[in-house]
Design an enzyme around this catalytic site. Structure first.
Site, PDB file in Angstrom:
ATOM      1  N   SER A 147     -11.322 -25.063  31.387  1.00 60.61           N
ATOM      2  CA  SER A 147     -12.182 -24.681  32.508  1.00 60.61           C
ATOM      3  C   SER A 147     -11.820 -23.312  33.081  1.00 60.61           C
ATOM      4  O   SER A 147     -12.015 -22.304  32.429  1.00 60.61           O
ATOM      5  CB  SER A 147     -12.156 -25.752  33.600  1.00 60.61           C
ATOM      6  OG  SER A 147     -12.326 -27.021  33.017  1.00 60.61           O
ATOM      7  N   HIS A 170     -17.097 -26.078  29.853  1.00 60.70           N
ATOM      8  CA  HIS A 170     -18.130 -26.996  30.370  1.00 60.70           C
ATOM      9  C   HIS A 170     -18.707 -26.422  31.660  1.00 60.70           C
ATOM     10  O   HIS A 170     -18.143 -25.490  32.233  1.00 60.70           O
ATOM     11  CB  HIS A 170     -17.531 -28.394  30.592  1.00 60.70           C
ATOM     12  CG  HIS A 170     -16.464 -28.433  31.646  1.00 60.70           C
ATOM     13  ND1 HIS A 170     -16.546 -29.224  32.746  1.00 60.70           N
ATOM     14  CD2 HIS A 170     -15.305 -27.754  31.775  1.00 60.70           C
ATOM     15  CE1 HIS A 170     -15.473 -29.047  33.492  1.00 60.70           C
ATOM     16  NE2 HIS A 170     -14.706 -28.155  32.920  1.00 60.70           N
TER      17      HIS A 170
END
Lengths: 270, 77
Positions: A147, A170
């Site tokens: 992330s 994501h």
């Protein structure tokens, strides 16, 4: 000791003793040196403490010209996370980076990452600081750089990923109560753009590929997105090379040498 | 405040409601202003540094989480 304190003669109170025991110092003299308690060796003591508390041993002193910046666990931002999280505190890392930029002894920075992401603002702040350093920087992703760890990894001038390390790409999500769906959507989109822009500017990956990975379905059980492992991160252009700590330190030393050589050449031309 | 992580948020934020605000106070150690949390009589844990000297942030002995021992010094308010 002054005479009036001691009394003038043998018959005055307090009676002076028949003989003066020799203590080696005068207890009434304010200028006498204070006997010192033996001080424990500070270095040794902290070593013992580390051994007792953390099971780690201090390495012998030896000034290194590289500084190792470890980013582990959650990157803690404006919210203090509950104690079960291992966190990296941005309020400590950011002034540290200022000190590294300013320091004469430190010539290069090695960023070691094993993080599960965290606060977007804090992560981007660290990324910008790493990218803005004028000194050579090398990042190495071990275990995971997920992330918000992705922008930090690509922020360094050269990046490595261990063969087994993974990076999750994501979309950004919002937790909690949402008021005003269109506005929130816009806001989230903007936040996401910040991350995408930073990553595409600081690595070889292009925006379309990165966004496609971000929204890919079928790879993660509870989310959309992609997990890149070792070589895959290099193939898509996110990370520069697969390697471990030896490669990273070697690369950093080479970058430092190149920089010093360039400076030397500039000086000799002048 | 957006937490961007592949971990489940319920795992990350578990116990957030029960978190007590730690009792912190400001002290100065070796000329470095610190915020510490008392952990017992005469000892505390470094919460953060509030120094403006960037060099202080490279000191391993003052890293947040370090236990420090000190002797109480009384002074007039």
């Amino acid at each position: 000791m002054s005479e009036e304190n001691r009394g003038n003669g043998k018959n005055d109170f307090p009676y002076p003793p028949d003989f003066e025991p020799d203590h080696g110092c005068d207890p009434f003299d304010p200028n006498a040196p204070v006997p010192q308690e033996p001080q424990p060796d500070k270095q040794n003591q902290s070593g013992m403490q580390n051994l007792k508390e953390f099971g780690t041993n201090n390495l012998p002193d030896g000034k290194s010209n590289i500084h190792c910046l470890t980013i582990i666990g959650q990157i803690e931002g404006h919210l203090v996370l509950p104690p079960q999280n291992k966190t990296t505190k941005y309020e400590h890392i950011i002034p540290q980076l200022v000190a590294l930029e300013e320091s004469k002894d430190i010539e290069g920075v090695l960023v070691v990452l094993n993080t599960v992401g965290g606060d977007v603002e804090a992560g981007l702040a660290i990324s910008e600081m790493v990218a803005g350093l004028s000194k050579p920087t090398v990042a190495i992703v071990l275990g995971g750089g997920h992330s918000i760890g992705v922008p930090i990894a690509v922020a360094a001038k050269y990046s490595f990923i261990a063969l087994t390390a993974s990076m999750t790409i994501h979309p950004i999500r919002l937790n909690g109560l949402v008021i005003g769906v269109p506005q929130t959507y816009e806001y989230l989109d903007k936040m996401q753009d910040r991350v995408v822009r930073f990553v595409t500017q600081h690595s070889r990956i292009n925006e379309a590929t990165f966004r496609e990975m971000m929204f890919r379905t079928g790879e993660l059980a509870r989310d959309i997105g992609t997990v890149l492992i070792g070589q895959e991160a290099v193939e898509c252009g996110l990370i520069d090379e697969v390697g471990s700590v030896g490669h990273a330190v070697d690369k950093l030393k080479r970058l430092i040498r190149d920089k010093n050589q360039k400076q030397w050449e500039v000086q000799s031309v002048q | 405040m957006i937490i961007y992580t592949p971990l489940y948020l319920e795992l990350v934020l578990e116990g957030l409601e029960d978190m007590k605000e730690p009792k912190t106070r400001q002290v100065e150690l070796d000329g470095v202003p610190l915020v510490i949390e008392d952990t017992g009589p005469g000892q505390g844990r470094v919460v953060k540094l509030i120094s403006t000297n960037p060099r202080d942030y490279l000191r391993a002995d003052l890293y947040p989480g370090t236990e420090i021992k000190f002797t109480q010094q009384w002074s007039k308010p």
